[in-house]
Scaffold this motif. Structure first.
Motif, PDB file in Angstrom:
ATOM      1  N   ALA A 283       0.873  -1.172   0.000  1.00 35.71           N
ATOM      2  CA  ALA A 283       0.000   0.000   0.000  1.00 35.71           C
ATOM      3  C   ALA A 283       0.914   1.227   0.000  1.00 35.71           C
ATOM      4  N   TYR A 284       0.937   1.945  -1.102  1.00 30.97           N
ATOM      5  CA  TYR A 284       1.936   3.000  -1.329  1.00 30.97           C
ATOM      6  C   TYR A 284       1.402   4.384  -0.984  1.00 30.97           C
ATOM      7  N   ILE A 285       2.184   5.108  -0.174  1.00 34.35           N
ATOM      8  CA  ILE A 285       1.874   6.479   0.228  1.00 34.35           C
ATOM      9  C   ILE A 285       3.140   7.313   0.032  1.00 34.35           C
ATOM     10  N   ASN A 286       2.992   8.534  -0.469  1.00 35.67           N
ATOM     11  CA  ASN A 286       4.139   9.426  -0.615  1.00 35.67           C
ATOM     12  C   ASN A 286       4.038  10.575   0.380  1.00 35.67           C
ATOM     13  N   LEU A 287       5.193  10.964   0.959  1.00 33.16           N
ATOM     14  CA  LEU A 287       5.234  11.984   2.004  1.00 33.16           C
ATOM     15  C   LEU A 287       5.712  13.338   1.491  1.00 33.16           C
ATOM     16  N   PHE A 288       5.418  14.366   2.292  1.00 31.30           N
ATOM     17  CA  PHE A 288       5.923  15.712   2.050  1.00 31.30           C
ATOM     18  C   PHE A 288       7.453  15.746   2.106  1.00 31.30           C
ATOM     19  N   PRO A 289       8.070  16.732   1.444  1.00 35.88           N
ATOM     20  CA  PRO A 289       9.492  17.013   1.668  1.00 35.88           C
ATOM     21  C   PRO A 289       9.663  17.832   2.945  1.00 35.88           C
ATOM     22  N   ASN A 290      10.909  18.070   3.313  1.00 33.71           N
ATOM     23  CA  ASN A 290      11.162  18.786   4.568  1.00 33.71           C
ATOM     24  C   ASN A 290      10.937  20.286   4.466  1.00 33.71           C
ATOM     25  N   TYR A 291      10.649  20.810   3.270  1.00 38.92           N
ATOM     26  CA  TYR A 291      10.331  22.234   3.190  1.00 38.92           C
ATOM     27  C   TYR A 291       8.827  22.500   3.326  1.00 38.92           C
ATOM     28  N   ALA A 292       8.029  21.466   3.565  1.00 35.98           N
ATOM     29  CA  ALA A 292       6.623  21.673   3.915  1.00 35.98           C
ATOM     30  C   ALA A 292       6.553  22.380   5.264  1.00 35.98           C
ATOM     31  N   ASN A 293       5.533  23.224   5.445  1.00 32.00           N
ATOM     32  CA  ASN A 293       5.448  23.975   6.695  1.00 32.00           C
ATOM     33  C   ASN A 293       4.754  23.154   7.790  1.00 32.00           C
ATOM     34  N   GLU A 294       4.754  23.715   8.985  1.00 34.60           N
ATOM     35  CA  GLU A 294       4.199  22.991  10.141  1.00 34.60           C
ATOM     36  C   GLU A 294       2.726  22.666   9.952  1.00 34.60           C
ATOM     37  N   GLN A 295       1.989  23.584   9.320  1.00 38.76           N
ATOM     38  CA  GLN A 295       0.563  23.348   9.078  1.00 38.76           C
ATOM     39  C   GLN A 295       0.354  22.179   8.123  1.00 38.76           C
ATOM     40  N   GLN A 296       1.188  22.090   7.081  1.00 38.44           N
ATOM     41  CA  GLN A 296       1.080  20.973   6.153  1.00 38.44           C
ATOM     42  C   GLN A 296       1.455  19.655   6.822  1.00 38.44           C
ATOM     43  N   LEU A 297       2.540  19.674   7.575  1.00 36.37           N
ATOM     44  CA  LEU A 297       3.032  18.450   8.209  1.00 36.37           C
ATOM     45  C   LEU A 297       2.098  17.973   9.317  1.00 36.37           C
ATOM     46  N   GLY A 298       1.553  18.921  10.063  1.00 34.82           N
ATOM     47  CA  GLY A 298       0.733  18.553  11.210  1.00 34.82           C
ATOM     48  C   GLY A 298       1.555  18.174  12.423  1.00 34.82           C
ATOM     49  N   THR A 299       2.837  18.487  12.383  1.00 35.35           N
ATOM     50  CA  THR A 299       3.751  18.226  13.495  1.00 35.35           C
ATOM     51  C   THR A 299       4.715  19.407  13.616  1.00 35.35           C
ATOM     52  N   PRO A 300       5.314  19.590  14.796  1.00 35.27           N
ATOM     53  CA  PRO A 300       6.233  20.725  14.972  1.00 35.27           C
ATOM     54  C   PRO A 300       7.491  20.618  14.105  1.00 35.27           C
ATOM     55  N   THR A 301       7.938  19.395  13.841  1.00 39.53           N
ATOM     56  CA  THR A 301       9.170  19.204  13.077  1.00 39.53           C
ATOM     57  C   THR A 301       8.988  18.109  12.032  1.00 39.53           C
TER      58      THR A 301
END
Length: 392
Positions: A122-140
């Motif tokens: 089951a394949y999922i692709n993640l954000f890069p590290n330049y996504a902001n905190e709101q996009q990530l949903g986490t502080p880091t």
């Protein structure tokens, strides 16, 4: 274990045919992506089996399962029943760049797919590290990756990171079919590089190894928005960096060029929006022939360490000696070592070649695409290129 090369943006349904799927495969892609109805997905699976490659599919019932979780079992069980017995099936494409708030749902999606089809990813692709905190949903970003691995429990760790930019990209349509003209166009653009490329791949490698799952970078190929037209040497640079870091899969963004868009102004993918081969078709085809046998070797071992030679401002480890190698000099390099005693030298300079000197008493052998042949302590790398070497 094979080395898988895939892509984003599949052949549009109106262009779909065996000849078009064969065209994807002839480009050196061995994990074809498709998002069609059941009948067309099955046809694609049959074509991929015929030509000896794998297939990653999207089916709209995945979307329905995510938006109607109370019917998740119903949708996914029926979906798996439609496809799971096809020999060419590799994976189901679930979603792209989810925030952390979606991780519990995705964990349930992955669990349900394993319930009804334990043999496919089951394949999922993640954000890069330049996504902001709101996009990530986490502080880091690190916390984003940790939560993803703990909650979703993926079998493949995938992300995208596009860092080759230009502020001078023209807004008017540009069609480049001639290699010479493509070079002139590329040379005319001011080059800018987004920071964080190595920080990102360092983090992905860390979690891939810690959790024992293969990891993959989706590399930039298609010109759009602030992203420039890439020369073959720049595409080669992106690929060889992934190999040095031990990625055992590779994905191109994109295969088919998306249609006209007033914001992104898509141009020059592998295949144009109207179905013609772009220069990138020939670039990618040539590069895939070079890197596929190297990738197959790397997929059969495991990344042991990664170092950098030359100045680098990101969070990387400078090379000061490893194993039987005392020093490496002669350019700006990424050096990846593997558990079987092999190493990748990857040239970070995509404008100039490098003559690399390896200080060691061990015998060195360079991979020529089919076998390791003895070489001296000096290795020449093309601009953006690399070499795969066995330290005996």
């Amino acid at each position: 274990m094979s080395y898988l090369i895939t892509h984003w943006c599949d052949v549009p349904a109106k262009f779909f045919s065996e000849e078009r799927i064969k065209e994807v495969i002839d480009c050196g892609i061995n994990l074809v992506m498709g998002s069609y109805d059941v009948e067309m997905n099955r046809k694609a699976l049959e074509y991929c089996e015929k030509y000896g490659v794998k297939y990653m599919l999207y089916d709209r019932r995945i979307h329905l399962a995510m938006h109607e979780p109370e019917k998740m079992d119903e949708y996914i069980s029926a979906l798996c029943a439609d496809y799971k017995d096809y020999p060419a099936l590799h994976s189901y494409h679930i979603t792209d760049e989810p925030g952390a708030d979606k991780f519990p749902l995705l964990g349930k999606i992955v669990e349900t797919f394993k319930k009804y089809d334990p043999d496919h990813v089951a394949y999922i692709n993640l954000f890069p590290n330049y996504a902001n905190e709101q996009q990530l949903g986490t502080p880091t970003y690190d916390e984003h990756l940790r939560q993803y691995m703990d909650i979703v429990k993926p079998e493949l760790l995938s992300y995208d990171h596009y860092h080759l930019l230009t502020p001078n990209r023209p807004e008017n349509p540009v069609n480049i079919d001639d290699p010479r003209e493509a070079g002139i166009y590329a040379a005319a653009q001011q080059r800018v590089e987004r920071a964080g490329f190595y920080d990102n791949i360092e983090a992905i490698r860390k979690y891939g190894l810690e959790y024992g799952v293969p990891y993959m970078l989706i590399i930039l190929l298609t010109e759009h928005g602030p992203y420039r037209y890439l020369r073959r040497e720049e595409i080669s640079y992106e690929i060889w960096q992934t190999l040095a870091y031990g990625c055992t899969l590779l994905s191109y963004f994109t295969y088919w060029t998306p249609g006209e868009d007033p914001v992104w102004h898509w141009r020059n993918g592998i295949i144009s929006a109207d179905g013609e081969k772009c220069q990138h078709y020939w670039d990618v085809q040539a590069l895939n022939k070079i890197i596929t046998p190297v990738g197959e070797k790397i997929a059969a071992t495991k990344s042991a360490a990664v170092f950098h030679v030359g100045e680098e401002k990101e969070k990387v480890t400078p090379f000061t000696g490893y194993g039987k190698i005392r020093s490496i000099s002669g350019g700006s390099l990424t050096v990846g070592f593997f558990e079987d005693g092999s190493m990748v030298l990857a040239n970070k300079d995509f404008d100039n070649g490098a003559e690399v000197t390896i200080d060691t008493d061990a015998a060195l052998a360079i991979f020529d695409g089919s076998d390791f042949v003895p070489c001296g302590n000096t290795v020449k790398l093309e601009a953006g290129g690399g070499a795969y070497i066995m330290v005996k």
